[in-house]
Design a protein around this motif. Structure first.
Motif, PDB file in Angstrom:
ATOM      1  N   ALA A  14       0.825  -1.206   0.000  1.00  0.00           N
ATOM      2  CA  ALA A  14       0.000   0.000   0.000  1.00  0.00           C
ATOM      3  C   ALA A  14       0.860   1.259   0.000  1.00  0.00           C
ATOM      4  CB  ALA A  14      -0.915  -0.009   1.219  1.00  0.00           C
ATOM      5  N   ILE A  15       1.964   1.225   0.743  1.00  0.00           N
ATOM      6  CA  ILE A  15       2.809   2.415   0.837  1.00  0.00           C
ATOM      7  C   ILE A  15       3.474   2.709  -0.491  1.00  0.00           C
ATOM      8  CG2 ILE A  15       4.894   3.338   1.904  1.00  0.00           C
ATOM      9  CD1 ILE A  15       4.088   1.971   4.485  1.00  0.00           C
ATOM     10  N   TRP A  16       4.085   1.691  -1.119  1.00  0.00           N
ATOM     11  CA  TRP A  16       4.801   1.981  -2.358  1.00  0.00           C
ATOM     12  C   TRP A  16       3.857   2.170  -3.538  1.00  0.00           C
ATOM     13  CZ3 TRP A  16       6.943  -3.396  -1.303  1.00  0.00           C
ATOM     14  CH2 TRP A  16       6.334  -4.378  -2.080  1.00  0.00           C
ATOM     15  N   GLN A  17       2.648   1.574  -3.480  1.00  0.00           N
ATOM     16  CA  GLN A  17       1.704   1.743  -4.584  1.00  0.00           C
ATOM     17  C   GLN A  17       1.102   3.147  -4.622  1.00  0.00           C
ATOM     18  OE1 GLN A  17      -1.023  -1.544  -3.915  1.00  0.00           O
ATOM     19  NE2 GLN A  17      -0.096  -2.713  -5.593  1.00  0.00           N
ATOM     20  N   THR A  18       1.101   3.830  -3.493  1.00  0.00           N
ATOM     21  CA  THR A  18       0.482   5.159  -3.431  1.00  0.00           C
ATOM     22  C   THR A  18       1.492   6.288  -3.288  1.00  0.00           C
ATOM     23  OG1 THR A  18       0.238   4.889  -1.021  1.00  0.00           O
ATOM     24  CG2 THR A  18      -1.630   4.239  -2.413  1.00  0.00           C
ATOM     25  N   ALA A  19       2.790   5.964  -3.214  1.00  0.00           N
ATOM     26  CA  ALA A  19       3.802   7.011  -3.074  1.00  0.00           C
ATOM     27  C   ALA A  19       3.899   7.834  -4.364  1.00  0.00           C
ATOM     28  CB  ALA A  19       5.152   6.386  -2.739  1.00  0.00           C
ATOM     29  N   ALA A  20       4.301   9.086  -4.228  1.00  0.00           N
ATOM     30  CA  ALA A  20       4.430  10.008  -5.364  1.00  0.00           C
ATOM     31  C   ALA A  20       5.906  10.156  -5.721  1.00  0.00           C
ATOM     32  CB  ALA A  20       3.831  11.367  -5.020  1.00  0.00           C
ATOM     33  N   ARG A  21       6.252   9.851  -6.960  1.00  0.00           N
ATOM     34  CA  ARG A  21       7.640   9.948  -7.387  1.00  0.00           C
ATOM     35  C   ARG A  21       8.061  11.406  -7.555  1.00  0.00           C
ATOM     36  NH1 ARG A  21       8.120   5.550 -12.335  1.00  0.00           N
ATOM     37  NH2 ARG A  21       7.478   3.687 -11.154  1.00  0.00           N
ATOM     38  N   THR A  22       9.319  11.668  -7.232  1.00  0.00           N
ATOM     39  CA  THR A  22       9.902  12.964  -7.540  1.00  0.00           C
ATOM     40  C   THR A  22      10.503  12.910  -8.938  1.00  0.00           C
ATOM     41  OG1 THR A  22      12.050  12.365  -6.595  1.00  0.00           O
ATOM     42  CG2 THR A  22      10.427  13.327  -5.115  1.00  0.00           C
ATOM     43  N   GLU A  23      10.738  14.065  -9.531  1.00  0.00           N
ATOM     44  CA  GLU A  23      11.148  14.127 -10.923  1.00  0.00           C
ATOM     45  C   GLU A  23      12.652  14.105 -11.128  1.00  0.00           C
ATOM     46  OE1 GLU A  23       9.185  13.916 -13.468  1.00  0.00           O
ATOM     47  OE2 GLU A  23       7.381  13.841 -12.229  1.00  0.00           O
ATOM     48  N   ALA A  24      13.441  14.260 -10.081  1.00  0.00           N
ATOM     49  CA  ALA A  24      14.882  14.455 -10.277  1.00  0.00           C
ATOM     50  C   ALA A  24      15.729  13.444  -9.517  1.00  0.00           C
ATOM     51  CB  ALA A  24      15.270  15.862  -9.859  1.00  0.00           C
ATOM     52  N   ALA A  25      15.197  12.265  -9.240  1.00  0.00           N
ATOM     53  CA  ALA A  25      15.962  11.271  -8.482  1.00  0.00           C
ATOM     54  C   ALA A  25      15.666   9.884  -9.025  1.00  0.00           C
ATOM     55  CB  ALA A  25      15.627  11.347  -6.994  1.00  0.00           C
ATOM     56  N   SER A  26      16.662   8.994  -8.903  1.00  0.00           N
ATOM     57  CA  SER A  26      16.497   7.632  -9.391  1.00  0.00           C
ATOM     58  C   SER A  26      15.814   6.776  -8.341  1.00  0.00           C
ATOM     59  CB  SER A  26      17.860   7.033  -9.739  1.00  0.00           C
ATOM     60  OG  SER A  26      18.563   6.683  -8.563  1.00  0.00           O
ATOM     61  N   ILE A  27      15.480   5.565  -8.726  1.00  0.00           N
ATOM     62  CA  ILE A  27      14.817   4.638  -7.821  1.00  0.00           C
ATOM     63  C   ILE A  27      15.709   4.290  -6.640  1.00  0.00           C
ATOM     64  CG2 ILE A  27      15.609   2.631  -9.136  1.00  0.00           C
ATOM     65  CD1 ILE A  27      13.005   1.241  -8.434  1.00  0.00           C
ATOM     66  N   PHE A  28      17.042   4.349  -6.838  1.00  0.00           N
ATOM     67  CA  PHE A  28      17.965   4.024  -5.756  1.00  0.00           C
ATOM     68  C   PHE A  28      18.077   5.163  -4.752  1.00  0.00           C
ATOM     69  CE2 PHE A  28      19.287   1.519  -9.433  1.00  0.00           C
ATOM     70  CZ  PHE A  28      19.285   0.250  -8.883  1.00  0.00           C
ATOM     71  N   GLU A  29      17.638   6.341  -5.116  1.00  0.00           N
ATOM     72  CA  GLU A  29      17.671   7.479  -4.204  1.00  0.00           C
ATOM     73  C   GLU A  29      16.342   7.682  -3.492  1.00  0.00           C
ATOM     74  OE1 GLU A  29      20.446  10.817  -6.066  1.00  0.00           O
ATOM     75  OE2 GLU A  29      19.088   9.976  -7.573  1.00  0.00           O
ATOM     76  N   GLN A  30      15.224   7.496  -4.194  1.00  0.00           N
ATOM     77  CA  GLN A  30      13.924   7.830  -3.609  1.00  0.00           C
ATOM     78  C   GLN A  30      13.056   6.612  -3.319  1.00  0.00           C
ATOM     79  OE1 GLN A  30      10.819   9.451  -6.182  1.00  0.00           O
ATOM     80  NE2 GLN A  30      12.253   9.385  -7.907  1.00  0.00           N
ATOM     81  N   GLY A  31      13.470   5.421  -3.783  1.00  0.00           N
ATOM     82  CA  GLY A  31      12.608   4.270  -3.583  1.00  0.00           C
ATOM     83  C   GLY A  31      11.309   4.436  -4.363  1.00  0.00           C
ATOM     84  N   ALA A  32      10.186   4.249  -3.697  1.00  0.00           N
ATOM     85  CA  ALA A  32       8.894   4.400  -4.359  1.00  0.00           C
ATOM     86  C   ALA A  32       8.480   5.858  -4.483  1.00  0.00           C
ATOM     87  CB  ALA A  32       7.821   3.627  -3.593  1.00  0.00           C
ATOM     88  N   GLY A  33       9.114   6.755  -3.718  1.00  0.00           N
ATOM     89  CA  GLY A  33       8.772   8.166  -3.786  1.00  0.00           C
ATOM     90  C   GLY A  33       8.388   8.725  -2.432  1.00  0.00           C
ATOM     91  N   ILE A  34       7.625   9.812  -2.460  1.00  0.00           N
ATOM     92  CA  ILE A  34       7.219  10.504  -1.237  1.00  0.00           C
ATOM     93  C   ILE A  34       5.974   9.835  -0.646  1.00  0.00           C
ATOM     94  CG2 ILE A  34       6.461  12.714  -0.284  1.00  0.00           C
ATOM     95  CD1 ILE A  34       7.960  14.083  -2.556  1.00  0.00           C
ATOM     96  N   LEU A  35       6.031   9.572   0.635  1.00  0.00           N
ATOM     97  CA  LEU A  35       4.940   8.897   1.326  1.00  0.00           C
ATOM     98  C   LEU A  35       3.668   9.739   1.308  1.00  0.00           C
ATOM     99  CD1 LEU A  35       3.902   6.618   3.194  1.00  0.00           C
ATOM    100  CD2 LEU A  35       4.799   7.942   5.130  1.00  0.00           C
TER     101      LEU A  35
END
Length: 482
Positions: free
Chosen positions: A1-22
């Motif tokens: 649920a957490i990673w499916q609803t997280a919002a990605r940032t535009e300037a970082a890779s998956i290794f930096e932000q994971g699924a995105g902002i909670l």
């Protein structure tokens, strides 16, 4: 649920932000939806034996887009295309199975889409999905397809016809991986992973570099001191010495300069002549583990007989300094003694012995000038033995570390050398720290070295640049160091 609803940032890779902002509210709503799905599943017993897509199972990431459109989120994969003879590229994905604490991946299937038949897709299954989650290894490579060159030409013609410009000779291979899961109740479900990967023609060997990863000891098997002893904020070398961590800028520079790096994770004795012939350069940076006798013999053979270019960046090792950097750890209440220094001098000397090269155990720092390059060495090592005819550069105003204090060096140490060994070359710089420093021109120096020693095999209409004549035009300095 957490990673499916997280919002990605535009300037970082998956290794930096994971699924995105909670997103807490969206995650809570998704969890309530999972509860409703679970209750429906329990009520519909007949559906247990028939696999249901996406019921109580999720994958992260939910898709693999290794094309420019997938950047920057899927960096560096989106900037590292596949091609024939490239070593398999691996990635781990995470599966979450929410119905049972334990389940199994019972099957997987690759369904090719557009150009997907040229992909060789392999799956490393986990023993079980427990508790709730597990990692699945995916390995991608290009099949030896005779029609691949024709496809490149056809794609270029289509682009030229549509845009009236010269089309790039590349393809996008697409397809879907289906994963089937089951638990102890016999409940079956599956999830699909869309895949898009850019494919290019095989680069020439002089543009391909083999990165040695197996001789870097992975943290944390023990106390490995930092490479740069001038840094006081941390005691441990915890970055991993990997192209995805502290040497990430080296990877970025290689992509900008048009070079392609493959990571080698096996002993050199497993490097067959056929595989080694695909590469022009072997890059060994900060080796900490020992080289087996078979490894030494194989590198010696590849350099002298196959003409391989060996680029080596060792690190310091000094017994007295090791005693000085030992310390009592407050957490474990034990005395920590380093397993090795910043690198492994004994291992490097064993590798270089067949070529008449030896490095010393002094810890040196200073500025090294090689032609118009100015390289900053921090806690490096001097070169103490070189064969006659080697090219060498000496450092000036260097310091030597003794008893945790630096003092001026009494002699100018040799810090870089270029050695001809059989049909190949060995370029040796006594420090790897410069490959982690963004302000150091070490990246330019490294790739200019490769271009000077491995010029393109196909003739060009333009004359060689001064950079390509860099080391070949300098006078050889006969050495007889003891």
């Amino acid at each position: 649920a957490i990673w499916q609803t997280a919002a990605r940032t535009e300037a970082a890779s998956i290794f930096e932000q994971g699924a995105g902002i909670l997103d807490i509210e969206a995650a809570a709503e998704r969890m309530r939806g999972i509860d409703r799905e679970y209750l429906r599943t329990e009520a519909d017993v007949k559906s247990w034996r028939v696999p249901q897509k996406g019921r109580l199972v999720a994958l992260f990431p939910s898709e693999l887009d290794w094309t420019p459109e997938g950047c920057p989120y899927m960096w560096p994969y989106c900037h590292s295309p596949l091609y024939k003879t490239r070593l398999p590229v691996s990635i781990n994905i995470t599966v979450a199975y929410s119905r049972k604490v334990s389940s199994q991946l019972v099957g997987s299937k690759w369904t090719p889409g557009l150009n997907g038949d040229i992909l060789d897709v392999r799956v490393s299954r986990p023993a079980r999905v427990w508790p709730w989650t597990a990692g699945i290894g995916l390995h991608f490579s290009i099949r030896d397809d005779a029609s691949l060159d024709e496809r490149f030409e056809e794609y270029a013609r289509l682009v030229n016809k549509a845009t009236k410009t010269a089309g790039a000779r590349e393809l996008v291979a697409e397809g879907t991986i289906r994963f089937n899961f089951a638990d102890s109740d016999g409940f079956n479900t599956f999830e699909e992973l869309p895949v898009r990967i850019r494919v290019i023609p095989t680069p020439p060997s002089e543009r391909r570099i083999l990165w040695d990863q197996v001789h870097s000891i992975r943290y944390p098997p023990g106390y490995l001191p930092r490479d740069n002893l001038e840094q006081k904020l941390t005691m441990l070398d915890w970055h991993g010495d990997d192209l995805m961590s502290n040497f990430v800028e080296l990877l970025r520079h290689s992509q900008r300069r048009g070079y392609y790096l493959d990571t080698w994770n096996e002993p050199f004795s497993c490097l067959t002549p056929a595989v080694a012939a695909r590469f022009g350069t072997l890059l060994i940076v900060d080796p900490e583990d020992f080289f087996l006798p078979e490894d030494v013999a194989k590198v010696d053979l590849l350099v002298k007989q196959s003409g391989l270019l060996l680029l080596l960046f060792p690190e310091w090792y000094n017994e007295k300094v090791l005693q000085e950097v030992a310390f009592i750890d407050d957490n474990t209440r034990s005395f920590w003694t380093p397993l090795t220094g910043g690198g492994n001098t004994q291992a490097v000397n064993a590798l270089l012995k067949p070529h008449g090269i030896e490095i010393g155990d002094a810890v040196i720092s200073g500025e090294l000038r090689i032609d118009h390059y100015s390289l900053q060495l921090s806690s490096g090592v001097p070169l103490v033995r070189l064969p006659p005819g080697s090219e060498v550069s000496y450092g000036r105003n260097f310091t030597v570390l003794t008893r945790k204090r630096s003092r001026p060096a009494t002699v100018n140490p040799a810090a870089w050398a270029l050695v001809r060994s059989g049909r190949g070359f060995i370029s040796l710089l006594g420090d790897s720290e410069c490959l982690e420093n963004l302000t150091n021109p070490c990246f330019t120096f490294l790739f200019d070295t490769i271009e000077a020693l491995l010029p393109p095999k196909t003739p060009t209409l333009t004359p060689p640049t001064p950079r390509q004549k860099l080391f070949l035009s300098t006078a050889l300095l006969p050495l007889g160091l003891s």
